[in-house]
Motif scaffolding. Structure first.
Motif, PDB file in Angstrom:
ATOM      1  N   LEU A 108      52.823  32.216  27.477  1.00  0.00           N
ATOM      2  CA  LEU A 108      52.002  33.317  26.974  1.00  0.00           C
ATOM      3  C   LEU A 108      52.091  34.527  27.906  1.00  0.00           C
ATOM      4  N   ARG A 109      52.071  34.234  29.213  1.00  0.00           N
ATOM      5  CA  ARG A 109      52.117  35.335  30.176  1.00  0.00           C
ATOM      6  C   ARG A 109      53.467  36.042  30.161  1.00  0.00           C
ATOM      7  N   GLY A 112      53.698  36.909  25.657  1.00  0.00           N
ATOM      8  CA  GLY A 112      52.542  37.507  24.992  1.00  0.00           C
ATOM      9  C   GLY A 112      52.750  39.005  24.813  1.00  0.00           C
ATOM     10  N   PRO A 113      51.950  39.643  23.924  1.00  0.00           N
ATOM     11  CA  PRO A 113      52.166  41.066  23.602  1.00  0.00           C
ATOM     12  C   PRO A 113      52.144  41.987  24.824  1.00  0.00           C
ATOM     13  N   TYR A 114      51.440  41.565  25.895  1.00  0.00           N
ATOM     14  CA  TYR A 114      51.438  42.378  27.107  1.00  0.00           C
ATOM     15  C   TYR A 114      52.164  41.666  28.249  1.00  0.00           C
ATOM     16  N   LEU A 208      49.616  25.324  20.583  1.00  0.00           N
ATOM     17  CA  LEU A 208      48.246  25.783  20.323  1.00  0.00           C
ATOM     18  C   LEU A 208      48.015  27.140  20.982  1.00  0.00           C
ATOM     19  N   ILE A 209      48.533  27.294  22.202  1.00  0.00           N
ATOM     20  CA  ILE A 209      48.309  28.537  22.936  1.00  0.00           C
ATOM     21  C   ILE A 209      49.272  29.629  22.481  1.00  0.00           C
TER      22      ILE A 209
ATOM     23  N   ARG B 177      44.174  45.015  20.129  1.00  0.00           N
ATOM     24  CA  ARG B 177      44.324  43.605  19.757  1.00  0.00           C
ATOM     25  C   ARG B 177      42.995  42.892  19.944  1.00  0.00           C
ATOM     26  N   VAL B 226      41.535  29.047  23.746  1.00  0.00           N
ATOM     27  CA  VAL B 226      42.719  29.902  23.684  1.00  0.00           C
ATOM     28  C   VAL B 226      42.298  31.376  23.654  1.00  0.00           C
ATOM     29  N   GLY B 229      41.546  32.334  27.126  1.00  0.00           N
ATOM     30  CA  GLY B 229      42.787  32.365  27.895  1.00  0.00           C
ATOM     31  C   GLY B 229      43.614  33.597  27.572  1.00  0.00           C
ATOM     32  N   ARG B 230      43.647  33.961  26.296  1.00  0.00           N
ATOM     33  CA  ARG B 230      44.418  35.130  25.897  1.00  0.00           C
ATOM     34  C   ARG B 230      43.850  36.405  26.498  1.00  0.00           C
ATOM     35  N   SER B 233      44.389  36.354  30.377  1.00  0.00           N
ATOM     36  CA  SER B 233      45.774  36.561  30.796  1.00  0.00           C
ATOM     37  C   SER B 233      46.269  37.942  30.355  1.00  0.00           C
ATOM     38  N   GLY B 234      45.361  38.755  29.827  1.00  0.00           N
ATOM     39  CA  GLY B 234      45.709  40.126  29.487  1.00  0.00           C
ATOM     40  C   GLY B 234      46.518  40.271  28.208  1.00  0.00           C
ATOM     41  N   GLN B 235      46.513  39.231  27.345  1.00  0.00           N
ATOM     42  CA  GLN B 235      47.294  39.301  26.110  1.00  0.00           C
ATOM     43  C   GLN B 235      46.451  39.746  24.913  1.00  0.00           C
ATOM     44  N   ASP B 237      43.054  42.594  23.900  1.00  0.00           N
ATOM     45  CA  ASP B 237      42.250  43.693  24.442  1.00  0.00           C
ATOM     46  C   ASP B 237      40.763  43.362  24.414  1.00  0.00           C
TER      47      ASP B 237
END
Lengths: 273, 352
Positions: A108-109, A112-114, A208-209, B177, B226, B229-230, B233-235, B237
């Protein structure tokens, strides 16, 4: 000198039987308490069919990518004059020993989108999470080691004399690979690829993540477990167990065709190559 | 203090060491040294004996997923420090956790849910095997808008936090987001839907009701853990969280007025105008966010359980410091079934 005559085997056999029973009892229990008609109906609902479709498509694409990239890597590990060979092989093992959720967070890191790569992709309007691509990335991460390791083991087990003979006849490396190494190694590779496919299909934590939506079969099973309790999760559990059994049987049949008996060839023996 | 005293963590460390020994033996091709194995096993056995000692009778608590940080880093350690008992927590979605207890997949000593509705429908009653007969209302919580201060839109959310712009303007900004819980598995998920519908009325801004899109909008809904976590982790906003989650995870957040944040039992009638039907067909009415605590019939350690529930019911200041609202400890279900030592804490009856 028969098996029966040796107390060591009797004791080891009893110990092993204990393990076998532990492993197989839950699956037997599932078979005994199966509500086949009810489960079949539950698996025919639109969300269940969507999850089956998503899982089959994603794992098939993942399988194709894994084979295309993983088999050559296995060959390099087995045959190239490689510095730090053991280090490279250990690195491939990493995703196998990293917990699923940790794998998901790492992916994800990055995607992911960022994330490092995700951000670059999103400037081109490509999203790498919460879609089929996210699922495939998760499956690649957890399952491709199976392809690499089994290919490595299969190529390493090919008698080098045969390859040497081809080389003395003037064949190029590519020809040796295609005419000698691959045909001899393919049952081992195919068995590994089959197991990788079922590992990808059953992947839960990382997926899942990376991609909660669209639901794959294991994610859908978890959602049903959370929303409907045990009864809701059983049909999908059954479906996944059947697929897993099928994969193991296919892997065995492939090996049997060529007379190999080991599903995964011994790895330690050729580590020093 | 807890870390070094707790035999469980000792076992975990030993297990890790044991696994690592096997691991390095496998990868390094080294034979295991037998005396070392014996030593590890002896320590392991000692730890097991220690963990069985009565001084350390544990209380196993199955609790709503949103409480994970509060329970593991706050209440659990505080309880162990204040009493002789050790705390063993497990986080699961309230609804999922209740179903696990009912289906005999989990048998905790204490169950803490984030919704009285879950107790009333999944655990109470003969059709649920009378696994729970009573529960206490423990505290209230509220929904907040947690956000990523380092993100692209961090400055925009800071403005909303200072109330210089309306909060919904942040979510209406293209490119933001936004994430929320899945209403089909998570009370926070359907409460978020209530929040937006209530907000549409409250601000006379009908578009707000459609901001979440469809109930299970695939580009917004995530499982509880999740979602967090998202954002961390900065994914993402921003996302809708409970205030206690935001505080425990040190997330900055924007607060909502009590008319829509579901924090105030006095607005119950107002909240009840909204409802949601789960895919399983359960009809859920809008209601204030209330935590409950109970001892199900699956209890193994009654003494530590009673002590734990009593600890919670007398820890209002502690709960407040974690972001919970203080409410009367009313009793839901059958108040005659409340164990004698806990009856003194009952402050009226709770009827949903």
């Amino acid at each position: 000198m028969t098996l029966r005559a040796r107390p060591t085997f009797v004791i080891f056999g009893l110990l092993g039987a204990g393990l076998l029973v532990t492993l197989l009892l839950p699956i037997l229990d599932l078979a005994v308490h199966a509500d086949l008609n009810g489960w079949r109906t539950a698996l025919r609902t639109a969300p269940a069919l969507d999850a089956i479709k998503t899982s089959l498509i994603a794992s098939t694409i993942a399988l194709f990518i894994m084979s295309l990239l993983g088999v050559p890597l296995g060959y390099v590990f087995a045959r190239a004059r490689l510095r730090l060979r053991r280090l490279w092989i250990s690195l491939v093992f990493l995703p196998l020993v990293v917990p699923d959720l940790a794998g998901g967070i790492l992916l994800l890191r990055t995607f992911g989108p960022y994330g490092v790569i995700g951000q670059a992709l999103s400037t081109h309007h490509i999203e790498a999470t919460n879609n089929l691509l996210g699922i495939i990335l998760a499956q690649l991460f957890v399952a491709s080691p199976f392809v690499v390791i089994s290919s490595f083991a299969a190529f390493a087990n090919v008698d080098p004399k045969l390859e040497l003979a081809a080389a003395t006849l003037g064949d190029s490396r590519w020809h040796i690979f295609r005419r000698v190494s691959l045909p001899l190694a393919w049952p081992g590779i195919a068995a590994g690829v089959t197991l990788a496919w079922i590992r990808a299909l059953g992947e839960f934590g990382t997926t899942l993540i990376m991609a909660y939506n669209p639901h794959t079969l294991p994610v859908y099973m978890w959602v049903k477990f959370e929303s409907d309790g045990l009864a809701g999760a059983m049909p999908v559990t059954f479906c996944l167990v059947i697929l897993a059994i099928a994969a193991v049987v296919i892997a065995m049949v492939i090996n049997h065709l060529k007379g190999h008996v080991d599903l995964v060839a011994p790895i330690g023996a050729s580590l020093e190559g | 203090v807890i870390e070094s005293d707790n035999p469980q963590s000792k076992i975990a460390r030993l297990e890790a060491k044991f696994t690592m020994t096997g691991f390095s033996a496998y990868f390094g091709g080294l034979p295991l040294e037998l005396p070392k194995v014996r030593r590890v096993l002896a320590l392991f056995a000692a730890a097991l004996v220690l963990s069985a000692a009565p001084r350390n009778e544990p209380v196993s608590v199955l609790y709503a997923g949103s409480l994970a940080a509060v329970m593991e880093n706050g209440i659990g350690p505080a309880f162990s420090k204040a009493t002789a008992y050790s705390f063993q927590g497990e986080a699961q979605g309230s609804l999922g956790a209740a179903r696990m207890i009912r289906d005999h997949i989990r048998s905790p000593d204490v169950f803490v849910s984030a919704d009285p509705f879950v107790n009333d429908t999944v655990l109470i009653g003969s059709h649920n095997g009378n696994i729970v007969t009573w529960y206490f209302i423990l505290a209230s919580s509220e929904l907040v808008l947690g956000y990523n201060p380092q993100g692209k839109y961090g400055a925009l959310f800071e403005k909303a936090r200072a109330h210089t712009i309306p909060w919904y303007q942040t979510l209406e900004t293209p490119g933001v987001r936004f994430g929320r819980g899945d209403p089909s598995i998570d009370p926070k998920g359907y409460r978020t839907l209530f929040l937006f519908r209530l907000a549409a009325d409250y601000y006379h801004h009908p578009e707000l009701a459609s901001l979440p899109g469809e109930d299970r909008n695939p580009s917004q809904v995530y499982p509880e853990i999740v979602l967090l976590g998202r954002l961390e982790s900065g994914q993402l906003d921003a996302g809708i969280f409970y205030k206690h989650e935001a505080i425990a995870h040190k997330l900055p957040y924007v607060t909502f007025p009590p008319q829509i944040s579901l924090c105030d039992p006095n607005f119950s009638a107002f909240y009840a105008r909204e409802s949601y039907t789960t895919p399983a067909g359960e009809h859920i009415q809008g209601a204030p966010i209330l935590l409950t605590v109970t001892i199900p019939s699956t209890v193994h350690h009654l003494n530590s359980s009673l002590t734990f529930v009593q600890f919670l019911l007398t820890s209002n200041e502690l709960l407040k410091s974690f972001g919970f609202g203080i409410v009367a400890h009313r009793v839901g279900g059958d108040s005659n079934q409340v164990p004698q030592p806990l009856r003194q804490f009952a402050q009226g009856m709770f009827r949903p």
